[in-house]
Write a protein that holds these residues in place. Structure first.
Motif, PDB file in Angstrom:
ATOM      1  N   ILE A  79      -3.377  20.060  52.875  1.00 19.71           N
ATOM      2  CA  ILE A  79      -3.397  20.910  51.687  1.00 19.71           C
ATOM      3  C   ILE A  79      -4.838  21.198  51.305  1.00 19.71           C
ATOM      4  CG2 ILE A  79      -2.722  21.026  49.258  1.00 19.71           C
ATOM      5  CD1 ILE A  79      -0.443  19.087  49.925  1.00 19.71           C
ATOM      6  N   PRO A  80      -5.178  22.436  50.930  1.00 24.09           N
ATOM      7  CA  PRO A  80      -6.559  22.763  50.570  1.00 24.09           C
ATOM      8  C   PRO A  80      -7.080  21.934  49.398  1.00 24.09           C
ATOM      9  CG  PRO A  80      -5.287  24.769  50.924  1.00 24.09           C
ATOM     10  CD  PRO A  80      -4.312  23.627  50.939  1.00 24.09           C
ATOM     11  N   LYS A  81      -8.391  21.679  49.385  1.00 30.18           N
ATOM     12  CA  LYS A  81      -9.014  20.869  48.335  1.00 30.18           C
ATOM     13  C   LYS A  81      -8.811  21.470  46.955  1.00 30.18           C
ATOM     14  CE  LYS A  81     -12.670  18.807  51.180  1.00 30.18           C
ATOM     15  NZ  LYS A  81     -14.140  18.694  51.396  1.00 30.18           N
ATOM     16  N   GLU A  82      -8.869  22.803  46.856  1.00 25.46           N
ATOM     17  CA  GLU A  82      -8.746  23.426  45.539  1.00 25.46           C
ATOM     18  C   GLU A  82      -7.357  23.207  44.939  1.00 25.46           C
ATOM     19  OE1 GLU A  82      -8.792  26.725  48.749  1.00 25.46           O
ATOM     20  OE2 GLU A  82      -9.893  24.879  48.267  1.00 25.46           O
ATOM     21  N   TRP A  83      -6.353  23.062  45.799  1.00 22.49           N
ATOM     22  CA  TRP A  83      -5.001  22.771  45.318  1.00 22.49           C
ATOM     23  C   TRP A  83      -4.970  21.389  44.672  1.00 22.49           C
ATOM     24  CZ3 TRP A  83      -1.208  19.191  45.761  1.00 22.49           C
ATOM     25  CH2 TRP A  83       0.096  19.566  45.427  1.00 22.49           C
ATOM     26  N   TRP A  84      -5.573  20.395  45.351  1.00 21.35           N
ATOM     27  CA  TRP A  84      -5.658  19.049  44.786  1.00 21.35           C
ATOM     28  C   TRP A  84      -6.474  19.056  43.495  1.00 21.35           C
ATOM     29  CZ3 TRP A  84      -2.425  15.563  46.441  1.00 21.35           C
ATOM     30  CH2 TRP A  84      -2.010  15.544  47.775  1.00 21.35           C
TER      31      TRP A  84
ATOM     32  N   MET B  99       5.857  16.774  44.617  1.00 21.21           N
ATOM     33  CA  MET B  99       6.921  16.824  45.615  1.00 21.21           C
ATOM     34  C   MET B  99       6.509  17.708  46.797  1.00 21.21           C
ATOM     35  SD  MET B  99       9.113  14.713  44.576  1.00 21.21           S
ATOM     36  CE  MET B  99      10.489  15.043  45.670  1.00 21.21           C
ATOM     37  N   PHE B 100       5.752  18.767  46.517  1.00 19.02           N
ATOM     38  CA  PHE B 100       5.218  19.609  47.594  1.00 19.02           C
ATOM     39  C   PHE B 100       4.240  18.801  48.442  1.00 19.02           C
ATOM     40  CE2 PHE B 100       1.737  22.369  49.077  1.00 19.02           C
ATOM     41  CZ  PHE B 100       2.436  23.227  49.901  1.00 19.02           C
ATOM     42  N   ALA B 101       3.339  18.068  47.797  1.00 16.55           N
ATOM     43  CA  ALA B 101       2.385  17.228  48.534  1.00 16.55           C
ATOM     44  C   ALA B 101       3.119  16.194  49.369  1.00 16.55           C
ATOM     45  CB  ALA B 101       1.428  16.539  47.556  1.00 16.55           C
ATOM     46  N   ARG B 102       4.198  15.647  48.831  1.00 16.14           N
ATOM     47  CA  ARG B 102       5.009  14.665  49.547  1.00 16.14           C
ATOM     48  C   ARG B 102       5.630  15.294  50.797  1.00 16.14           C
ATOM     49  NH1 ARG B 102      10.323  12.443  49.604  1.00 16.14           N
ATOM     50  NH2 ARG B 102      10.355  10.174  49.349  1.00 16.14           N
ATOM     51  N   MET B 103       6.109  16.543  50.666  1.00 25.24           N
ATOM     52  CA  MET B 103       6.707  17.236  51.803  1.00 25.24           C
ATOM     53  C   MET B 103       5.666  17.493  52.892  1.00 25.24           C
ATOM     54  SD  MET B 103       8.300  21.094  52.032  1.00 25.24           S
ATOM     55  CE  MET B 103       6.672  21.848  51.910  1.00 25.24           C
ATOM     56  N   VAL B 104       4.464  17.915  52.489  1.00 22.21           N
ATOM     57  CA  VAL B 104       3.441  18.278  53.461  1.00 22.21           C
ATOM     58  C   VAL B 104       2.801  17.047  54.088  1.00 22.21           C
ATOM     59  CG1 VAL B 104       1.210  19.430  53.787  1.00 22.21           C
ATOM     60  CG2 VAL B 104       2.949  20.473  52.312  1.00 22.21           C
ATOM     61  N   SER B 105       2.403  16.078  53.252  1.00 23.07           N
ATOM     62  CA  SER B 105       1.569  14.974  53.715  1.00 23.07           C
ATOM     63  C   SER B 105       2.316  13.669  53.914  1.00 23.07           C
ATOM     64  CB  SER B 105       0.420  14.753  52.720  1.00 23.07           C
ATOM     65  OG  SER B 105      -0.325  15.938  52.538  1.00 23.07           O
TER      66      SER B 105
ATOM     67  N   SER C 190       5.031  10.503  52.023  1.00 22.37           N
ATOM     68  CA  SER C 190       5.035   9.685  50.809  1.00 22.37           C
ATOM     69  C   SER C 190       4.029   8.546  50.842  1.00 22.37           C
ATOM     70  CB  SER C 190       6.439   9.106  50.581  1.00 22.37           C
ATOM     71  OG  SER C 190       6.813   8.266  51.666  1.00 22.37           O
ATOM     72  N   GLU C 191       3.360   8.315  51.975  1.00 21.87           N
ATOM     73  CA  GLU C 191       2.365   7.246  52.047  1.00 21.87           C
ATOM     74  C   GLU C 191       0.950   7.787  52.210  1.00 21.87           C
ATOM     75  OE1 GLU C 191       3.424   4.338  54.945  1.00 21.87           O
ATOM     76  OE2 GLU C 191       5.383   3.914  54.048  1.00 21.87           O
ATOM     77  N   HIS C 192       0.786   9.097  52.070  1.00 17.77           N
ATOM     78  CA  HIS C 192      -0.550   9.687  52.190  1.00 17.77           C
ATOM     79  C   HIS C 192      -1.412   9.241  51.002  1.00 17.77           C
ATOM     80  CE1 HIS C 192      -3.738  12.744  52.286  1.00 17.77           C
ATOM     81  NE2 HIS C 192      -3.462  12.839  53.573  1.00 17.77           N
ATOM     82  N   PRO C 193      -2.650   8.815  51.254  1.00 20.11           N
ATOM     83  CA  PRO C 193      -3.484   8.288  50.162  1.00 20.11           C
ATOM     84  C   PRO C 193      -3.640   9.235  48.978  1.00 20.11           C
ATOM     85  CG  PRO C 193      -4.484   7.781  52.277  1.00 20.11           C
ATOM     86  CD  PRO C 193      -3.306   8.672  52.564  1.00 20.11           C
ATOM     87  N   LYS C 194      -3.820  10.534  49.227  1.00 18.83           N
ATOM     88  CA  LYS C 194      -3.999  11.455  48.100  1.00 18.83           C
ATOM     89  C   LYS C 194      -2.716  11.589  47.292  1.00 18.83           C
ATOM     90  CE  LYS C 194      -7.919  14.414  49.198  1.00 18.83           C
ATOM     91  NZ  LYS C 194      -8.387  15.809  49.395  1.00 18.83           N
ATOM     92  N   TYR C 195      -1.583  11.639  47.981  1.00 21.21           N
ATOM     93  CA  TYR C 195      -0.318  11.699  47.248  1.00 21.21           C
ATOM     94  C   TYR C 195      -0.158  10.452  46.384  1.00 21.21           C
ATOM     95  CZ  TYR C 195       4.657  11.107  46.336  1.00 21.21           C
ATOM     96  OH  TYR C 195       5.857  10.888  45.710  1.00 21.21           O
TER      97      TYR C 195
END
Length: 508
Positions: free
Chosen positions: A269-274, A321-327, A329-334
């Motif tokens: 996911i792009p940085k600006e989204w985060w 939930m979008f971040a969870r779908m892309v990255s 559920s264990e991704h550090p940023k999520y």
């Protein structure tokens, strides 16, 4: 009593028998009078409700919402079309089990990525094309039945964006386009996918083949693109047109995106989204959910909608939930932003996000009693001799220590991949991590590999006690909060510092 869904062959056989409008009514489980009333009515059929929403690009998107009686029949038809339609492998939009993530993942780590859009996608799938689709193989409807189907699915001249049948009809219409463009890509060692009206080609070669595109660089950031005749011919022969203003080629040395996701090295996911998500969560934490929601709706929700702006908590939950779908559920940023949202949002946090964090906390608790090492040591090679003294002190105290140079000397890494061993040791095999921070540690690439593993593990463990920093120099370790605290030579000599670490670990 349970009923089983018909098979694809059974549904095709049902469609093959449709000759008249009355046959269509029976297929949909209604009377012929009901179908005529929905299609024509006494004073004409009920009109679609038209409104616009703002695209992310700023342009307006026309939405046409079917009236309830028509919507009900479209949903019945959709259920049958879903059984009989076999999606093309290159299509990823509107298909269960496929998404913008599966679409983007096809183009990861390619040298060149070409993005282009089909212009007026849904409007170009007009009434005649829909009628022809139902008359063609394998459906083979009679003329009157195909006409009734087209009337069910079209708003005047074309399929509307807003009818439940439009997405699957677009994929059925595009099947020949997908087949021909896939063959073109395969013949020239390229990859092709389509998500709705977004077409993407990619290649590992230095240039696209001329049949697909000719690219010339104006400067470091600008590339002129002329689409190949073979590519444009296939699109035009399938009765679509290219949106010339949305043709883009990107090199691997620059950011490459496919359906809004970065694909240079992995799908991300792009940085600006985060950054936007962080700002939303921070606003709720600082000003409360009600005040933040009001300000967001008045000043930052730039998308025009049919109704009011959604509540800010719903937007944040949706983004996570979008971040969870892309990255995952264990991704550090999520995990990081999910924990921040749990702290700020309280009862407004979605149950799925709560369960993810609870499951992770339980996993950490279970693992704490079964670590392979009491601690792992991270350092820059310039300090190896000095750090060896700490290692010896730790071992003399009876601690189980992961210290890569000594384990290599003992032959414990023979035949194994060192980066994998480091990742396992810092992520899951060690209860504590002692970081010896120096100028070299925060600047060297190899130490940066270890630092990122440690920061990710720190986040995954819910910011629990995990990292024990010893600062040889006055430096900051990116990703670890200053509030973590640290020890330095000002707190005593190396022998004393080693004793402090041993005492801290033994407190467990």
């Amino acid at each position: 009593m349970t009923t089983t869904s018909p098979t694809r062959q059974e549904v095709i056989a049902q469609f093959n028998e449709l000759e008249t409008r009355d046959d269509v009514a029976h297929l949909l489980g209604i009377s012929p009078q009901h179908l005529r009333a929905v299609l024509f009515g006494t004073n004409g059929r009920q009109a679609y409700r038209h409104f616009t929403i703002r695209k992310r690009s700023g342009a307006d998107r026309q939405i046409s919402q079917p009236p309830p009686p028509l919507l009900s029949l479209q949903n019945r038809l959709l259920a049958l079309l879903t059984i009989l339609h076999i999606p093309h492998d290159s299509a990823h939009g509107y298909i269960p089990g496929r998404s913008i993530v599966t679409n983007a993942s096809c183009h990861v780590r390619q040298h060149l990525v070409l993005n282009l859009d089909l212009q007026d996608f849904f409007p170009s799938i007009h009434f005649g094309r829909v009628k022809g689709l139902f008359m063609a193989h394998p459906l083979n409807l009679g003329t009157e039945a195909a006409l009734a189907m087209a009337q069910l699915c079209c708003d005047d001249t074309s399929i509307p964006q807003g009818a439940p049948t439009s997405p699957i009809l677009s994929n059925m219409i595009c099947r020949r386009l997908d087949r021909e463009l896939t063959r073109l890509a395969d013949d020239h060692n390229c990859i092709y996918t389509r998500y709705a009206d977004d077409l993407t080609f990619s290649t590992h070669m230095v240039q696209f083949p001329a049949a697909i595109a000719k690219c010339t660089k104006d400067n470091e950031s600008s590339i002129n693109v002329v689409l190949g005749k073979n590519l444009t011919s296939i699109i035009e022969h399938n009765s679509f047109h290219i949106n010339r203003s949305k043709i883009r080629v990107s090199l691997h040395s620059n950011r490459q995106t496919v359906t809004g996701l970065i694909v240079n090295d992995t799908v991300s996911i792009p940085k600006e989204w985060w950054r936007d998500l962080r700002a939303m969560v921070h606003a709720v934490k600082t000003y409360g959910i009600q005040n933040s929601s009001k300000v967001w709706a008045e000043r930052f929700d730039t998308r025009s909608r049919a109704g009011e702006s959604p509540a800010l908590d719903a937007v944040i939950n949706g983004k996570l939930m979008f971040a969870r779908m892309v990255s995952g559920s264990e991704h550090p940023k999520y995990i990081r932003y999910a924990r921040s949202w749990l702290d700020a949002g309280g009862d407004f946090v979605d149950d799925t996000i709560r369960k993810d964090l609870s499951r992770l906390d339980n996993l950490v608790s279970r693992n704490e009693s079964s670590y392979k090492y009491d601690l792992a040591i991270s350092f820059a090679s310039e300090q190896e001799d000095r750090v060896y003294a700490f290692f010896n002190a730790f071992e003399e105290a009876g601690l189980r220590v992961f210290f890569a140079p000594e384990l290599q000397r003992r032959g414990q890494f023979f035949g194994r991949d060192l980066p994998d061993e480091l990742k396992r040791a810092f992520q899951s095999e060690s209860r504590w991590c002692v970081v010896f921070a120096s100028n070299e540690y925060v600047s060297k690439n190899w130490a940066g590999f270890e630092r990122q593993i440690i920061v990710d593990s720190f986040i995954q463990r819910g910011n629990r006690d995990y990292v024990l920093p010893i600062k040889f120099d006055d430096v900051k370790i990116d990703g670890l909060p200053d509030s973590l605290g640290h020890m330095s030579p000002a707190d005593g000599d190396d022998k004393h510092l080693a004793g402090v670490v041993v005492s801290r670990v033994r407190q467990e």
